[in-house]
Design a protein around this motif. Structure first.
Motif, PDB file in Angstrom:
ATOM      1  N   THR A 120       0.760  -1.403   0.065  1.00  0.00           N
ATOM      2  CA  THR A 120       0.065  -0.063   0.010  1.00  0.00           C
ATOM      3  C   THR A 120       0.893   1.284  -0.063  1.00  0.00           C
ATOM      4  N   THR A 121       2.189   1.230   0.374  1.00  0.00           N
ATOM      5  CA  THR A 121       2.730   2.387   0.600  1.00  0.00           C
ATOM      6  C   THR A 121       4.282   2.255  -0.120  1.00  0.00           C
ATOM      7  N   THR A 122       4.620   1.201  -0.122  1.00  0.00           N
ATOM      8  CA  THR A 122       6.197   1.044  -0.309  1.00  0.00           C
ATOM      9  C   THR A 122       6.394   1.154  -1.822  1.00  0.00           C
ATOM     10  N   ASN A 123       7.679   1.820  -2.216  1.00  0.00           N
ATOM     11  CA  ASN A 123       8.265   2.246  -3.509  1.00  0.00           C
ATOM     12  C   ASN A 123       9.012   0.860  -3.757  1.00  0.00           C
ATOM     13  N   LEU A 124       8.809   0.021  -4.575  1.00  0.00           N
ATOM     14  CA  LEU A 124       9.562  -1.269  -5.119  1.00  0.00           C
ATOM     15  C   LEU A 124      10.941  -0.695  -5.420  1.00  0.00           C
ATOM     16  N   ASN A 125      11.101   0.305  -6.178  1.00  0.00           N
ATOM     17  CA  ASN A 125      12.568   0.670  -6.657  1.00  0.00           C
ATOM     18  C   ASN A 125      13.393   0.860  -5.379  1.00  0.00           C
ATOM     19  N   ASN A 126      12.832   1.637  -4.237  1.00  0.00           N
ATOM     20  CA  ASN A 126      13.841   1.511  -3.238  1.00  0.00           C
ATOM     21  C   ASN A 126      13.948   0.374  -2.376  1.00  0.00           C
ATOM     22  N   LEU A 127      13.405  -0.641  -2.571  1.00  0.00           N
ATOM     23  CA  LEU A 127      13.419  -1.762  -1.917  1.00  0.00           C
ATOM     24  C   LEU A 127      14.578  -2.754  -2.594  1.00  0.00           C
ATOM     25  N   VAL A 128      14.722  -2.549  -3.875  1.00  0.00           N
ATOM     26  CA  VAL A 128      15.609  -3.171  -4.785  1.00  0.00           C
ATOM     27  C   VAL A 128      16.913  -2.316  -4.886  1.00  0.00           C
ATOM     28  N   SER A 129      17.003  -1.148  -4.338  1.00  0.00           N
ATOM     29  CA  SER A 129      18.220  -0.411  -4.849  1.00  0.00           C
ATOM     30  C   SER A 129      19.434  -1.023  -3.918  1.00  0.00           C
ATOM     31  N   ASP A 130      20.612  -0.665  -4.266  1.00  0.00           N
ATOM     32  CA  ASP A 130      21.902  -1.054  -3.817  1.00  0.00           C
ATOM     33  C   ASP A 130      22.461  -0.151  -2.668  1.00  0.00           C
ATOM     34  N   GLU A 410      18.872 -17.679 -10.947  1.00  0.00           N
ATOM     35  CA  GLU A 410      18.339 -18.328 -12.041  1.00  0.00           C
ATOM     36  C   GLU A 410      17.208 -18.805 -11.764  1.00  0.00           C
ATOM     37  N   THR A 411      16.284 -18.231 -10.756  1.00  0.00           N
ATOM     38  CA  THR A 411      14.805 -18.794 -10.397  1.00  0.00           C
ATOM     39  C   THR A 411      13.827 -17.971 -10.940  1.00  0.00           C
ATOM     40  N   ASP A 412      13.457 -18.385 -12.171  1.00  0.00           N
ATOM     41  CA  ASP A 412      12.720 -17.710 -13.226  1.00  0.00           C
ATOM     42  C   ASP A 412      11.401 -18.377 -13.361  1.00  0.00           C
ATOM     43  N   PHE A 413      10.287 -17.589 -12.994  1.00  0.00           N
ATOM     44  CA  PHE A 413       9.181 -18.151 -13.025  1.00  0.00           C
ATOM     45  C   PHE A 413       8.154 -17.951 -14.328  1.00  0.00           C
ATOM     46  N   GLY A 414       8.915 -17.270 -15.294  1.00  0.00           N
ATOM     47  CA  GLY A 414       8.182 -17.057 -16.516  1.00  0.00           C
ATOM     48  C   GLY A 414       8.593 -15.525 -16.629  1.00  0.00           C
ATOM     49  N   TRP A 415       8.915 -14.598 -15.869  1.00  0.00           N
ATOM     50  CA  TRP A 415       9.191 -13.369 -15.836  1.00  0.00           C
ATOM     51  C   TRP A 415      10.545 -12.741 -15.823  1.00  0.00           C
ATOM     52  N   GLY A 416      11.428 -13.663 -16.173  1.00  0.00           N
ATOM     53  CA  GLY A 416      12.890 -13.302 -16.285  1.00  0.00           C
ATOM     54  C   GLY A 416      13.405 -13.515 -14.718  1.00  0.00           C
ATOM     55  N   LYS A 417      14.858 -13.052 -14.704  1.00  0.00           N
ATOM     56  CA  LYS A 417      15.480 -12.995 -13.466  1.00  0.00           C
ATOM     57  C   LYS A 417      14.927 -12.278 -12.509  1.00  0.00           C
ATOM     58  N   PRO A 418      15.242 -12.626 -11.087  1.00  0.00           N
ATOM     59  CA  PRO A 418      14.906 -11.799 -10.047  1.00  0.00           C
ATOM     60  C   PRO A 418      15.470 -10.300 -10.314  1.00  0.00           C
ATOM     61  N   MET A 419      14.483  -9.285  -9.852  1.00  0.00           N
ATOM     62  CA  MET A 419      15.196  -8.013  -9.816  1.00  0.00           C
ATOM     63  C   MET A 419      16.269  -7.939  -8.454  1.00  0.00           C
ATOM     64  N   LEU A 420      15.933  -8.659  -7.454  1.00  0.00           N
ATOM     65  CA  LEU A 420      16.879  -8.708  -6.282  1.00  0.00           C
ATOM     66  C   LEU A 420      16.246  -9.911  -5.650  1.00  0.00           C
ATOM     67  N   SER A 421      17.138 -10.919  -5.071  1.00  0.00           N
ATOM     68  CA  SER A 421      16.692 -12.033  -4.220  1.00  0.00           C
ATOM     69  C   SER A 421      17.922 -11.775  -2.973  1.00  0.00           C
ATOM     70  N   GLU A 422      17.475 -12.084  -1.787  1.00  0.00           N
ATOM     71  CA  GLU A 422      18.350 -12.030  -0.606  1.00  0.00           C
ATOM     72  C   GLU A 422      17.592 -12.884   0.480  1.00  0.00           C
ATOM     73  N   VAL A 423      18.587 -13.384   1.375  1.00  0.00           N
ATOM     74  CA  VAL A 423      18.265 -14.036   2.466  1.00  0.00           C
ATOM     75  C   VAL A 423      18.155 -12.839   3.557  1.00  0.00           C
ATOM     76  N   LEU A 424      16.826 -12.816   4.089  1.00  0.00           N
ATOM     77  CA  LEU A 424      16.523 -11.957   5.274  1.00  0.00           C
ATOM     78  C   LEU A 424      17.051 -12.164   6.582  1.00  0.00           C
ATOM     79  N   GLN A 425      17.878 -11.156   7.189  1.00  0.00           N
ATOM     80  CA  GLN A 425      18.549 -11.485   8.403  1.00  0.00           C
ATOM     81  C   GLN A 425      18.593 -10.181   9.056  1.00  0.00           C
TER      82      GLN A 425
END
Length: 473
Positions: A120-130, A410-425
């Motif tokens: 509802t409020t989060t900007n996706l670009n901010n979440l996947v930024s470096d 390499e986890t592609d569900f049909g929409w290409g590679k993930p923009m970002l993947s990480e372990v949350l800790q």
């Protein structure tokens, strides 16, 4: 099966839960009841109730209605087909009172929660930024594991996995999986997620079916299963509940990439030092070794000390070795379960922060790897105690989670590679490693630190990389 819901009790300021489903294997596709025993590799993860949270972000520039109509049915159906083979994830962890032993039990109709939410409020670009982000910013996208259910005789039934898909309308969506590590380690989990992705994307499946026969595959020459079971069953049941560490309010998480040229320069630096110390050809100089050495040095140098540090104190480094890759043990890559041996090494602080700190770290880590390749079960009896030892060390230890070998991107569900993947800790003593999306041969590193220490860590890291680049020319 689904339940309509209006909001998420803990995270309604960020996401709106739209629907909650229960997904299991297709009816009749798995025998009515299957019991799988835990091996000695699994039991420490049950004792300390370790959970793993992995998130994948995908680009999807369509509205929520399009997602529900075109994407969601396929995601659920392909997950169901996948659980036919990876059914332990939709089973129950059964923890009975003595003299019975814990195990995995699948019963006809067992399912896992599959939550669909909308940001509802989060900007996706901010979440996947470096750039560094507040460690709590991804918490709304993490599914909460269902509570254990206690039977009249005291047996605990523990659901092992939950999945949440969060839609960012017209931008993308996230898939986050939360599961108990006692069911599977990283290799087994990534086999599961890639199997699911390949079915969803209607691609030829290159992932072999999992092997579940733990007693036949895992050898226990030291008889550790009975020893670990005794420890587990004689401990208060509360010891098996997840330990939640308080997260400092200023803690941020940063995912950055070490490029291939960074890694090669590190290898040259360590190899040159090996030559000058007469160690050339004897040290295990790998991408993992040099990456961990650099991060360990930078982490220790960035620590904010209230008192003058003791140069003679020993600092510990913990990591895991996947036994599937040790030729002596002959464990198939498709083995489903935990198959990790613990490794740790220590260096005095003054050596680690000294002029040759990266080399000293590489020698310590590389030698430990060589030792365990030669004698895989040498220290396996410390598998249970290493968790408590690490937990008591606070800032004197650093541990590694994840691996670039998992090929998360390499986890592609049909929409290409993930923009970002990480372990949350959110533990400053844990560092995650992964492959990366764009950089060929690079490594993605995830670090969580206080803001002040993170700024210092990044400056030290940049200085080291620049200095190593000059020496590598």
């Amino acid at each position: 099966m689904s339940n309509k819901m209006n909001n998420h009790d803990d995270h309604d300021h960020k996401v709106k839960v739209i629907e909650q489903f229960q997904v299991g294997p297709p009816p009749g596709s798995v025998p009515i009841s299957i019991s799988i025993p835990f091996s000695f590799f699994d039991l420490p993860w049950l004792f300390y109730s370790v959970t793993t949270k992995r998130i994948f972000f995908y680009e999807f520039p369509h509205p929520t209605t399009h997602f529900f109509q075109k994407v969601l049915p396929n995601l659920k159906h392909s997950l169901s087909l996948t659980l036919q083979h990876f059914f332990p994830f939709s089973s129950k962890i059964v923890f009975p009172p003595k003299p019975h032993t814990p195990h995995i039990l699948y019963s006809e109709g067992d399912t896992l929660p599959f939550i669909v939410a909308e940001s509802t409020t989060t900007n996706l670009n901010n979440l996947v930024s470096d750039t560094p982000r507040d460690v709590t910013c991804l918490h709304p996208f993490v599914p909460i594991l269902p509570s254990p259910h206690a039977l009249e005789d005291g047996t605990l039934l523990i659901p092992p996995m939950a999945i949440q898909v969060t839609i960012f309308p017209n931008y993308g969506f996230a898939i986050c999986i939360n599961f108990y590590h006692v069911i599977a380690d990283g290799r087994a989990f990534h086999n599961f997620i890639k199997f699911w992705a390949s079915i969803c994307g209607s691609r030829e499946n290159s992932i072999a079916l999992p092997l579940h026969d733990r007693d036949m595959i895992i050898q226990d020459p030291k008889g550790l299963k009975s020893v670990f079971l005794e420890t587990l069953c004689n401990s208060p049941r509360k010891s098996t509940l997840t330990i939640v560490r308080d997260v400092p309010s200023d803690m941020v998480r940063h995912c950055f990439v070490l490029r291939n040229d960074h890694v090669e320069n590190l290898k040259k630096l360590v190899s040159a030092n090996c030559q000058s110390h007469g160690l050339l050809g004897t040290l295990h100089v790998s991408t993992f070794v040099v990456t961990c050495s650099l991060i360990w040095v930078c982490k220790v140098k960035s620590e904010v000390m209230n008192t003058l540090p003791n140069g003679d104190e020993e600092l510990y480094f913990y990591f895991w070795i996947d036994c599937r890759y040790l030729a002596k043990l002959k464990i198939p890559l498709t083995y489903f379960g935990n198959c990790l041996i613990n490794a740790n090494t220590a260096i005095k602080r003054n050596k680690l922060v000294g002029q040759n700190g990266i080399f000293e770290a590489a020698v310590a880590i590389g030698n430990k790897i060589r030792e365990l390749q030669s004698e895989p079960y040498k220290n396996v009896d410390t598998l249970m105690s290493c968790f408590s030892k690490f937990g008591s060390m606070e800032q004197h230890a650093l541990a590694i989670a994840g691996s670039p070998k998992f090929d998360a991107y390499e986890t592609d569900f049909g929409w290409g590679k993930p923009m970002l993947s990480e372990v949350l800790q959110a533990d400053s003593r844990l560092v995650s490693l992964s492959d990366c999306r764009e950089k060929e041969g690079g490594i993605q590193v995830g670090v969580a630190l206080g803001r002040t220490q993170m700024h210092k860590f990044n400056s030290i890291l940049e200085h080291h990389l620049a200095d190593i680049a000059i020496k590598g020319e």
